[in-house]
Design an enzyme around this catalytic site. Sequence first.
Site, PDB file in Angstrom:
ATOM      1  N   ASP A   1      35.699  35.007  39.333  1.00  0.00           N
ATOM      2  CA  ASP A   1      34.653  35.980  39.638  1.00  0.00           C
ATOM      3  C   ASP A   1      33.845  35.540  40.862  1.00  0.00           C
ATOM      4  O   ASP A   1      33.730  34.346  41.137  1.00  0.00           O
ATOM      5  CB  ASP A   1      33.741  36.053  38.399  1.00  0.00           C
ATOM      6  CG  ASP A   1      32.650  37.078  38.526  1.00  0.00           C
ATOM      7  OD1 ASP A   1      32.980  38.260  38.697  1.00  0.00           O
ATOM      8  OD2 ASP A   1      31.464  36.700  38.446  1.00  0.00           O
TER       9      ASP A   1
ATOM     10  N   GLU B   1      38.094  36.838  43.168  1.00  0.00           N
ATOM     11  CA  GLU B   1      37.519  38.146  43.493  1.00  0.00           C
ATOM     12  C   GLU B   1      36.815  38.043  44.836  1.00  0.00           C
ATOM     13  O   GLU B   1      35.805  37.367  44.965  1.00  0.00           O
ATOM     14  CB  GLU B   1      36.508  38.566  42.421  1.00  0.00           C
ATOM     15  CG  GLU B   1      35.869  39.908  42.729  1.00  0.00           C
ATOM     16  CD  GLU B   1      34.497  40.111  42.072  1.00  0.00           C
ATOM     17  OE1 GLU B   1      34.079  41.257  41.925  1.00  0.00           O
ATOM     18  OE2 GLU B   1      33.831  39.112  41.716  1.00  0.00           O
TER      19      GLU B   1
END
Length: 620
Positions: A337, A366
């Site tokens: 993330d 990400e």
Amino acid sequence: MKKLLFSLLFFTALAASSQNIKVYPSNWWVGMKNPTLQLLIHSQADITDSIAINYPGVIANKILLLENKHYATIDITITPDAKPGILQIQFIKKKKVNNRVSFELFAKNNDNGKTRVRGVRSEDLVYLIMPDRFSNGDTTNDIIKSMRDGVCDRGNMYARHGGDLKGIESHLDYFTELGVTSLWLTPVIENDMPLTDEGGTKRSTYHGYAFTDHYNIDKRFGGNKAYKELVDAMHSKGLKIIQDAVYNHVGASHWSAIDPPMHDWFNQWPTYTQTSYKDQPMLDPYASAFDKKLSNKGWFTRFMPDLNQENPVVSNFLIQHAIWCTELFGIDGWRVDTYFYSNPEFLNRINNALLTEFPSLTVFGEAWVQTVTNSAYFCENNIDVPFKHNLQGVTDFPLYFAMLDGVNQSFGWAEGVNKLYATLVQDILYKDPYRNAIFLDNHDLDRIYSVVGEDDNKLKTAITWLLTLRGIPQLYYGTEILMKNFKNPSDAKVREDFPGGWKTDTVNKFTAAGRTEKENDIFNYIKKLAYYRKSSSALTTGKLMQFVPADGVYVYFRYDDKQTVAVLSNTNKQAASIDATRFEERLAGFESARNIITGEEIHSMLFSVPANTTWVLELQ
Ligand SMILES: [Ca+2]
Ligand SMILES: [Ca+2]
């Protein structure tokens, strides 16, 4: 090294009782490639005893009391002589063992790289699930009385809805029926956060991105036991698991935020300072130090303290946790993330540590960025820059934007499918674009069916690109049953419950009988393409050749020594006549082409593709 080894550090005064002492990581293994480990001891009271470890083959090199005297670190070496077993961390006062904490050393799993920790590659089809919103397999865990957020309410989009790991496990046959080979779950780690007040509404962290204890899977999802059972059941069916890692921040109720081990455990600012959410300063040759710091060290939200990964204890803590999860549960891939918000040197260090222990593992980050240059910068690339990231691949946002424009925009010099074509040209910047995860939507984006204006043909074109272009394709749960919505007024709108996941649901879209004709049409389309793809070397690992789009028609080929597949997209509002002689260099040696969806055959170089339609043709 068979003799007992002692290491002592003496302090004076009071002792703590063992039930109030935590050790992180909660266990470890013998025979890891890296024999060193840093134990972090967290006591409710000041640590005043001397600490010793007494276990054959384990050497305590250094014991340090941290700034906050509730904490100590013990640097140990687990030598090749160490056997699996329970090690005692002893707290000694006046030469007597005053207290002890057990720490278990397990044998490593022999199936790593075989049936678990296999890596996720372009051969796979990933299905992204938000566990709270998929299926409730155990209603007894919906509310856990000892936890801060005591609400489970399906009528409230900001509250928890009760979905859990048991619910996912009970649908493994559904995933295999659809052709999915890997699941990516949004974070499953404990989020024992109170409801927060955001813009006047009480919100839960049902999404999972606010960790409060790295070493516990959230009890409302079923805890460590349910996660282990789910992942083992998946592996026994040949399904892989991608875990969602959050290195950048924790939740404000994390034990390290409530009782910080050191003043610089988190990135500190005189007053609350939010990140600019800008990736550009991290690669900008003209960037100011001010902007770099704001991007990288500003907090993601007020409720998510930003971890200072330049602090070696923080860095060790995060690295060891990633290794712990991978070995314990058998994680096949990591999706990281908020990648560019973390310290770049730390990111390279954690990737190296993971790949050293688990060479088959996949890690993609990400990188929510606008251009291919920015995207490639954060992974292994061909760009001549002073700092080189070592990440295998990214969540491919530039390709996502290009696919949406390709399917939605009218054809133009730089619009429509020309955008898709031009974006793929820039793959020269990636070391290996096949390792990027590609997608049409996810839990943070408008659902694709709404984005294409609920046009089934456009959806089929987008899904076809997803399953036939380079990269690791990722579907978002519910796309196959035409779940829709924009993020307005909240991203909770794109995270609705899967119909049929709760016993009280009046419809069950997990079965063909519960789906409408339109839903079955899309479900079966994905299934057909996914199954074809599984056995197609061209579509999974084959090369890509694209032709300059002409008159709204975009054509590319996937091919290798064994197979050639052509994908033809007519994005016009009327049928397009195709003269295939333009593609002769890929057609040589073939006599006909079979439409892999309809089974129809084409024997001529001149044919017509209907309006707003994409064909997948295998050359014969
Ligand atoms: Ca539940
Ligand atoms: Ca940060």
